[in-house]
Each structure stands twice: as C-alpha cells, then as structure tokens.
Design a protein around this motif. Structure first.
Motif, PDB file in Angstrom:
ATOM      1  N   LYS A 125      -8.521   4.686   0.498  1.00 13.43           N
ATOM      2  CA  LYS A 125      -9.089   6.005   0.789  1.00 13.43           C
ATOM      3  C   LYS A 125      -9.227   6.811  -0.501  1.00 13.43           C
ATOM      4  O   LYS A 125     -10.229   7.503  -0.717  1.00 13.43           O
ATOM      5  N   GLN A 126      -8.190   6.717  -1.348  1.00  7.11           N
ATOM      6  CA  GLN A 126      -8.243   7.449  -2.604  1.00  7.11           C
ATOM      7  C   GLN A 126      -9.233   6.828  -3.582  1.00  7.11           C
ATOM      8  O   GLN A 126      -9.890   7.538  -4.345  1.00  7.11           O
ATOM      9  N   MET A 127      -9.365   5.499  -3.553  1.00  8.68           N
ATOM     10  CA  MET A 127     -10.360   4.839  -4.395  1.00  8.68           C
ATOM     11  C   MET A 127     -11.756   5.362  -4.065  1.00  8.68           C
ATOM     12  O   MET A 127     -12.595   5.545  -4.960  1.00  8.68           O
ATOM     13  N   SER A 143       0.819  -1.215   0.000  1.00  2.00           N
ATOM     14  CA  SER A 143       0.000   0.000   0.000  1.00  2.00           C
ATOM     15  C   SER A 143       0.851   1.261   0.000  1.00  2.00           C
ATOM     16  O   SER A 143       0.396   2.315  -0.400  1.00  2.00           O
ATOM     17  N   GLU A 144       2.089   1.156   0.453  1.00  6.67           N
ATOM     18  CA  GLU A 144       2.956   2.335   0.498  1.00  6.67           C
ATOM     19  C   GLU A 144       4.245   2.097  -0.288  1.00  6.67           C
ATOM     20  O   GLU A 144       4.520   2.756  -1.258  1.00  6.67           O
ATOM     21  N   SER A 145       5.038   1.137   0.150  1.00  5.20           N
ATOM     22  CA  SER A 145       6.296   0.810  -0.524  1.00  5.20           C
ATOM     23  C   SER A 145       6.661  -0.614  -0.167  1.00  5.20           C
ATOM     24  O   SER A 145       5.989  -1.267   0.628  1.00  5.20           O
ATOM     25  N   ALA A 171       5.737   8.643  -9.978  1.00  9.97           N
ATOM     26  CA  ALA A 171       6.093   7.274  -9.596  1.00  9.97           C
ATOM     27  C   ALA A 171       7.418   6.877 -10.241  1.00  9.97           C
ATOM     28  O   ALA A 171       8.298   6.285  -9.602  1.00  9.97           O
ATOM     29  N   ARG A 172       7.574   7.208 -11.550  1.00  9.66           N
ATOM     30  CA  ARG A 172       8.836   6.903 -12.230  1.00  9.66           C
ATOM     31  C   ARG A 172       9.998   7.656 -11.580  1.00  9.66           C
ATOM     32  O   ARG A 172      11.099   7.118 -11.430  1.00  9.66           O
ATOM     33  N   GLU A 173       9.727   8.893 -11.198  1.00  8.89           N
ATOM     34  CA  GLU A 173      10.765   9.703 -10.550  1.00  8.89           C
ATOM     35  C   GLU A 173      11.253   9.058  -9.260  1.00  8.89           C
ATOM     36  O   GLU A 173      12.411   9.191  -8.877  1.00  8.89           O
ATOM     37  N   LYS A 174      10.366   8.321  -8.606  1.00 12.92           N
ATOM     38  CA  LYS A 174      10.716   7.618  -7.373  1.00 12.92           C
ATOM     39  C   LYS A 174      11.317   6.235  -7.645  1.00 12.92           C
ATOM     40  O   LYS A 174      11.655   5.510  -6.716  1.00 12.92           O
ATOM     41  N   GLY A 175      11.422   5.878  -8.946  1.00 13.47           N
ATOM     42  CA  GLY A 175      11.983   4.586  -9.284  1.00 13.47           C
ATOM     43  C   GLY A 175      11.028   3.438  -9.122  1.00 13.47           C
ATOM     44  O   GLY A 175      11.450   2.273  -8.991  1.00 13.47           O
ATOM     45  N   LEU A 176       9.720   3.704  -9.138  1.00 11.84           N
ATOM     46  CA  LEU A 176       8.719   2.663  -8.976  1.00 11.84           C
ATOM     47  C   LEU A 176       8.280   2.116 -10.328  1.00 11.84           C
ATOM     48  O   LEU A 176       8.136   2.874 -11.292  1.00 11.84           O
ATOM     49  N   ALA A 177       8.042   0.824 -10.388  1.00 15.03           N
ATOM     50  CA  ALA A 177       7.547   0.194 -11.614  1.00 15.03           C
ATOM     51  C   ALA A 177       6.037   0.364 -11.685  1.00 15.03           C
ATOM     52  O   ALA A 177       5.309  -0.006 -10.759  1.00 15.03           O
ATOM     53  N   LEU A 178       5.565   0.906 -12.787  1.00 13.85           N
ATOM     54  CA  LEU A 178       4.124   1.157 -12.930  1.00 13.85           C
ATOM     55  C   LEU A 178       3.328  -0.136 -12.955  1.00 13.85           C
ATOM     56  O   LEU A 178       2.153  -0.158 -12.565  1.00 13.85           O
ATOM     57  N   GLU A 179       3.974  -1.230 -13.397  1.00 13.40           N
ATOM     58  CA  GLU A 179       3.263  -2.506 -13.469  1.00 13.40           C
ATOM     59  C   GLU A 179       2.755  -2.944 -12.088  1.00 13.40           C
ATOM     60  O   GLU A 179       1.692  -3.547 -11.960  1.00 13.40           O
ATOM     61  N   GLY A 180       3.519  -2.650 -11.072  1.00 14.55           N
ATOM     62  CA  GLY A 180       3.116  -3.042  -9.721  1.00 14.55           C
ATOM     63  C   GLY A 180       2.083  -2.120  -9.104  1.00 14.55           C
ATOM     64  O   GLY A 180       1.585  -2.386  -8.006  1.00 14.55           O
ATOM     65  N   LEU A 181       1.763  -1.040  -9.820  1.00 15.27           N
ATOM     66  CA  LEU A 181       0.813  -0.052  -9.292  1.00 15.27           C
ATOM     67  C   LEU A 181      -0.481  -0.003 -10.101  1.00 15.27           C
ATOM     68  O   LEU A 181      -1.293   0.909  -9.906  1.00 15.27           O
ATOM     69  N   GLU A 182      -0.688  -0.970 -11.003  1.00 20.40           N
ATOM     70  CA  GLU A 182      -1.809  -0.886 -11.932  1.00 20.40           C
ATOM     71  C   GLU A 182      -3.157  -0.767 -11.235  1.00 20.40           C
ATOM     72  O   GLU A 182      -4.002   0.037 -11.632  1.00 20.40           O
ATOM     73  N   HIS A 183      -3.402  -1.571 -10.207  1.00 25.90           N
ATOM     74  CA  HIS A 183      -4.699  -1.508  -9.520  1.00 25.90           C
ATOM     75  C   HIS A 183      -4.916  -0.117  -8.927  1.00 25.90           C
ATOM     76  O   HIS A 183      -6.033   0.415  -8.957  1.00 25.90           O
TER      77      HIS A 183
END
Length: 450
Positions: A206-208, A179-181, A391-403
């Motif tokens: 909460k955002q959903m 949910s966070e990292s 998200a990319r700026e933080k080095g996160l993969a968008l695939e893991g954030l799709e939901h």
C-alpha cells in the motif's frame, strides 16, 4: 419447456406454466395430496401434487390408473431433504398459501441429485458441528443473507472509492520478508532453498503505491496471521479491507475518509437488506452519523477505570473488556456505535507509524464498533531517516527491511491509511457472536477443513 425462473419472481408472474429449480426443504406426504417446500437461492415456494396411489386391493371394473401420475407420486414420496431438482408445473396465485401467496401444481419433476436421507446437522447443532458441514449450514435463508449483505457492503465500499478516483490494487500474498513483524507469521518452502511468507497485511505494498504516485488506493483481499487465538474475533486467514491515501496532514484525514466510507456502505446495506435483517437477525441496521466520536487513549483508560474495570495489560493498550467499556460509554453519552480511540504511544504501535513532534505519541487510531476493534489506522512516517531510526528503536534489523525502505529513498508524499477486518464488521452489523458465523469457510488454529 418453460425456462427456469427464480422463486422470488413467482409473485410477479401470471398464472400459467412455470419451471423452478432448487433443493427440497420439507416434504409432507399425505394420503390424498403431497406438499413439497422447494428453496432456491432467492426464496422458497410450495409445490402441490394430488397423490395417485395404487389401491390396496384391485377393484373390479375400476378405470386403470395413470402410470405417469403413479410414478410422480412415488418420486415425490421418495424425495429426501436436500435433494436438488427441477419442477415443471402450473403456477397459481392463492392468498391462502402462506408461503408467498403462490403455489405450483406439479406436472413433472427431474431429480438432479438425490440427497442421503439422514442429514448430519440439525437446527440445534453446535457451531463446530455446523462448521464441519458448512455447505449444508449455508442452505439456511439466514446464512444466505449474510453473504448477500457482505456482497452489498463490499460493492458499496468499492463504489465509494471508485467514484472518488481511487485505484484498486491486488498485492502479493507470497512475500520474501514479513510484512509486519516476525511474529504471527506463516512460512513455507519456495523454489530452491528460498523461504516465502504469507502476507500478514498489504501494508508495505500500500505504501509502495504512494511512492509510485498512485495517490489513493484500496484493496479487499486475504491476509494470514499465525495467531493461536481461539476468540470469537480471530482467524488465521481473513479478508482485510485496506486503503491508503497521499497528501494528508494527519491521521484525521484517514479517519474522515473511513467514517464516510462506512456510513455510505452501511446505508447501502440498510436500503437493500434492512427489513430482512430485522426479520431474520432481530437487528435494526443503524446508519452512523458523521463525524464519529474521538477519544484519546489516555482519556479512554480513565473512562474504563471510572466504570470500575481494572486493566490487566501493562503496555497501556485497551484489552477487550476495556474496548467494550469505552463503547458503552460512547453509546450512553453520544448514542453512537462507533468511536475512534486516538493518540497511541509509540511503544505499542508499528515502527512505521508517524510520531507527533510535540507529544511523542503516534498519529494513529483504533476504530471500535459496538465494543470491538475493527480497524487500525495511522499517518505513516515517510521520511527515510526518521523511519530508519524508528525501526532501530524497535530493535529491527534494517537489512531485513531493505525492499521496504527502498520505497522511501526516491521520494514519497505524506500518506496514511487503515486496515479493517471485514468479518468483524459483518459480525457486529448483524449482531452475531463469532466471526465464524459470517465467514464462508473459517480458518483457525484447529480448522483447515472443509
């Protein structure tokens, strides 16, 4: 047989038959009279019984003793601290009785559960020992009050929200992705070859709810952090107080909501428990004035340096001593227990915090209460293209954030919210030194029981 009454009700009752139930706190077994202090969930009362004891040597011509009176005396003599019982007797008001001005002359008693004679903890036992025997530790009037205060605090917050048409939600604690990292994350085997994660916060949900058009929501629920910290304010499982609102202009709307909420809730605690908190904790409950002071992080760092503290952090955030110094400054200059520290750099904030277009700083805050951070709040980034870029700026993969990202592909209003640790608020409100004291059953890196 009289119906059970609570000990706190005795003073308002007339003299006469009464029944109370509770546990034995002390027994004074004297030669001619027996006294028992009985405590229930609302208070303590004195029981008295004229002792009837068999003669050391038979006396010729003496009246035979009442077998029932002898048995009652023997039963009271055998009572151990912590024994749960029900007593039936005669209530009498007597100003000489220090404990509430009432006492009960025992007619009969029924032992529900006899306690072992040796109690494993004492008044001077250390915190870890008391946590091992938490159910005994909680029998103290002082500890009982903590959870009455917690109940009042939560009820008041719910009342404030419900009266303003907020929706209460209960979000999942089992998640398919963090949910966070990926840090501070508990994982567990799920069905088949699936891996589930314990929710670090209800942030995504909460955002959903904002995308779902709920508008204003709140939740009070458990969250989990695999954080190997042994400080007085960290736990691996704790109760988080969260809220999220739509159609905001900035994080200031969130801060304004939270300060009103806290002032209302603390006022409820003061009204209901203020005198007892002062008696048992030596703390005067102070209802905060609105608005709370606001200090940008850059100014807060200058305040800390001016007070002679050199920070050891390299990311620019405040460390615990810095938080204490900022709060001390606010107390000295504004006579306030709360302060919002605002305008944090993006580098030390989550990817979903909105940036200010002019400064590049996030529209976020931390709320400090008596020197300790209790809250992080922010306006969230609701524009999908910006959110993906951050998200990319933080080095996160968008695939893991799709939901999560799907929430923003079909429209979501400008929104923001906060998450607040309930135990930290209670700890600071009551002047306690550790959240373990105000948590029903604490969970930390080395504690999974009881």
């Amino acid at each position: 047989m009289s119906q059970r009454v609570l000990i706190k009700q005795l003073q308002s009752l007339p003299d006469g038959p009464v029944s109370v139930s509770g546990w034995v706190e002390t027994v004074r077994d004297q030669k001619k009279v027996q006294f028992v202090i009985l405590r229930d969930e609302t208070g303590a009362a004195q029981l008295v019984n004229p002792a009837t004891r068999p003669p050391v040597e038979p006396v010729e011509g003496a009246e035979p003793q009442d077998a029932a009176a002898l048995a009652l005396t023997d039963t009271i003599s055998a009572l151990t601290t912590g024994t749960f019982l029900t007593v039936h007797g005669e209530l009498k008001h007597d100003e000489r009785v220090k404990l509430g001005g009432v006492e009960i002359k025992v007619a009969s008693l029924e032992v529900a559960s006899l306690a072992l004679p040796e109690t494993p903890i004492a008044a001077d036992s250390g915190l870890d020992k008391r946590m091992d025997w938490r159910f005994l530790d909680l029998r103290q009037r002082r500890n009982n009050l903590i959870f009455r205060v917690s109940t009042t605090l939560e009820h008041a917050m719910r009342t404030w929200w419900v009266e303003r048409d907020y929706i209460e939600v209960h979000t999942p604690k089992l998640m398919s992705s963090p949910s966070e990292s990926n840090a501070e994350l508990f994982s567990l085997e799920y069905f088949g070859d699936q891996t589930a994660y314990l929710a670090q916060s209800p942030q995504h949900y909460k955002q959903m709810a904002q995308s779902a058009g709920f508008g204003k929501i709140f939740e009070i629920g458990d969250v989990y952090r695999a954080d190997p910290s042994f400080t007085s304010r960290h736990a691996t499982e704790f109760t988080s107080v969260d809220a999220e609102i739509s159609w905001i202009d900035s994080h200031e709307d969130v801060a304004a909501m939270q300060e009103e909420l806290l002032a209302f809730a603390i006022a409820a605690v003061k009204d209901k428990h203020g005198a007892e908190i002062a008696e048992l904790f030596g703390v005067e409950v102070t209802v905060p004035t609105i608005p709370f002071p606001r200090i940008p992080l850059s100014e807060a760092r200058e305040i800390v340096a001016a007070r002679g503290h050199e920070t050891q952090r390299t990311d620019g955030d405040l460390e615990p001593e810095g938080e204490r110094q900022v709060s001390a400054h606010v107390k000295e200059n504004f006579d306030h227990d709360f302060v919002f520290v605002t305008d944090y750099p993006f580098g030390i904030r989550p990817f979903y915090h909105m940036k200010d277009a002019e400064t590049g700083l996030t529209k976020s805050y931390d709320l400090l209460y008596r020197g300790v951070e209790i809250t992080t709040g922010a306006q969230r980034e609701h524009r999908i293209e910006v959110l993906e870029e951050q998200a990319r700026e933080k080095g996160l993969a968008l695939e893991g954030l799709e939901h999560y990202l799907d929430f923003f592909r079909y429209g979501v209003p400008p929104h923001g919210g906060f998450g607040m640790g309930l135990a930290r608020v209670l700890m600071l409100l009551l002047g306690e030194s550790s959240i373990r004291e105000v948590t029903f059953l604490f969970r930390g890196p080395t504690r999974l029981a009881p």
